[in-house]
Design a protein around this motif. Structure first.
Motif, mmCIF file in Angstrom:
data_model
loop_
_atom_site.group_PDB
_atom_site.id
_atom_site.type_symbol
_atom_site.label_atom_id
_atom_site.label_comp_id
_atom_site.label_asym_id
_atom_site.label_seq_id
_atom_site.Cartn_x
_atom_site.Cartn_y
_atom_site.Cartn_z
ATOM 1 N N ALA A 107 0.858 -1.180 0.000
ATOM 2 C CA ALA A 107 0.000 0.000 0.000
ATOM 3 C C ALA A 107 0.897 1.233 0.000
ATOM 4 O O ALA A 107 1.941 1.251 0.654
ATOM 5 C CB ALA A 107 -0.906 0.005 1.215
ATOM 6 N N ILE A 108 0.482 2.253 -0.734
ATOM 7 C CA ILE A 108 1.252 3.492 -0.835
ATOM 8 C C ILE A 108 0.294 4.664 -0.691
ATOM 9 O O ILE A 108 -0.795 4.656 -1.264
ATOM 10 C CB ILE A 108 1.965 3.577 -2.202
ATOM 11 C CG1 ILE A 108 2.922 2.398 -2.384
ATOM 12 C CG2 ILE A 108 2.696 4.909 -2.363
ATOM 13 C CD1 ILE A 108 3.347 2.163 -3.815
ATOM 14 N N VAL A 109 0.703 5.671 0.099
ATOM 15 C CA VAL A 109 -0.068 6.903 0.226
ATOM 16 C C VAL A 109 0.748 8.033 -0.403
ATOM 17 O O VAL A 109 1.901 8.253 -0.028
ATOM 18 C CB VAL A 109 -0.366 7.249 1.697
ATOM 19 C CG1 VAL A 109 -1.052 8.613 1.801
ATOM 20 C CG2 VAL A 109 -1.224 6.182 2.341
ATOM 21 N N ASP A 110 0.154 8.732 -1.347
ATOM 22 C CA ASP A 110 0.780 9.913 -1.946
ATOM 23 C C ASP A 110 0.534 11.087 -1.010
ATOM 24 O O ASP A 110 -0.559 11.636 -0.943
ATOM 25 C CB ASP A 110 0.184 10.187 -3.323
ATOM 26 C CG ASP A 110 0.795 11.387 -4.018
ATOM 27 O OD1 ASP A 110 1.484 12.196 -3.354
ATOM 28 O OD2 ASP A 110 0.572 11.537 -5.234
ATOM 29 N N LYS A 111 1.573 11.461 -0.252
ATOM 30 C CA LYS A 111 1.450 12.522 0.759
ATOM 31 C C LYS A 111 1.114 13.874 0.142
ATOM 32 O O LYS A 111 0.500 14.713 0.792
ATOM 33 C CB LYS A 111 2.745 12.642 1.557
ATOM 34 C CG LYS A 111 3.063 11.430 2.383
ATOM 35 C CD LYS A 111 2.238 11.425 3.635
ATOM 36 C CE LYS A 111 2.834 10.454 4.641
ATOM 37 N NZ LYS A 111 2.257 10.611 5.943
ATOM 38 N N ASP A 112 1.513 14.106 -1.095
ATOM 39 C CA ASP A 112 1.207 15.381 -1.746
ATOM 40 C C ASP A 112 -0.273 15.498 -2.088
ATOM 41 O O ASP A 112 -0.806 16.605 -2.155
ATOM 42 C CB ASP A 112 2.046 15.561 -3.018
ATOM 43 C CG ASP A 112 3.524 15.718 -2.721
ATOM 44 O OD1 ASP A 112 3.854 16.230 -1.630
ATOM 45 O OD2 ASP A 112 4.343 15.330 -3.568
#
Length: 62
Positions: free
Chosen positions: A3-8
């Motif tokens: 899982a990956i969260v795009d912080k931008d």
């Protein structure tokens, strides 16, 4: 599965940890983060639900 969260892109709405607390949490910066290297067995469906529920499409689960 990762899982990956795009912080931008993340707006910190809190849906992902509400749906999948074993994969996501809210970080000190007020945005979501991934708390595991690999999505745990049995949590794939909730991680994918968090991905599809994100209002700004900041999550990818692969």
């Amino acid at each position: 599965m990762k899982a990956i969260v795009d912080k931008d892109t993340c707006i910190g709405c809190g849906l992902c940890p509400a749906i999948s607390p074993e994969v996501f949490d809210m970080q000190d910066d007020g945005k979501a983060g991934v708390i595991v290297d690999e999505v745990p067995s049995g949590s794939e469906d909730s991680a994918k639900e968090a991905e599809s529920s994100c209002p700004v499409n900041a999550i990818s689960v692969e």
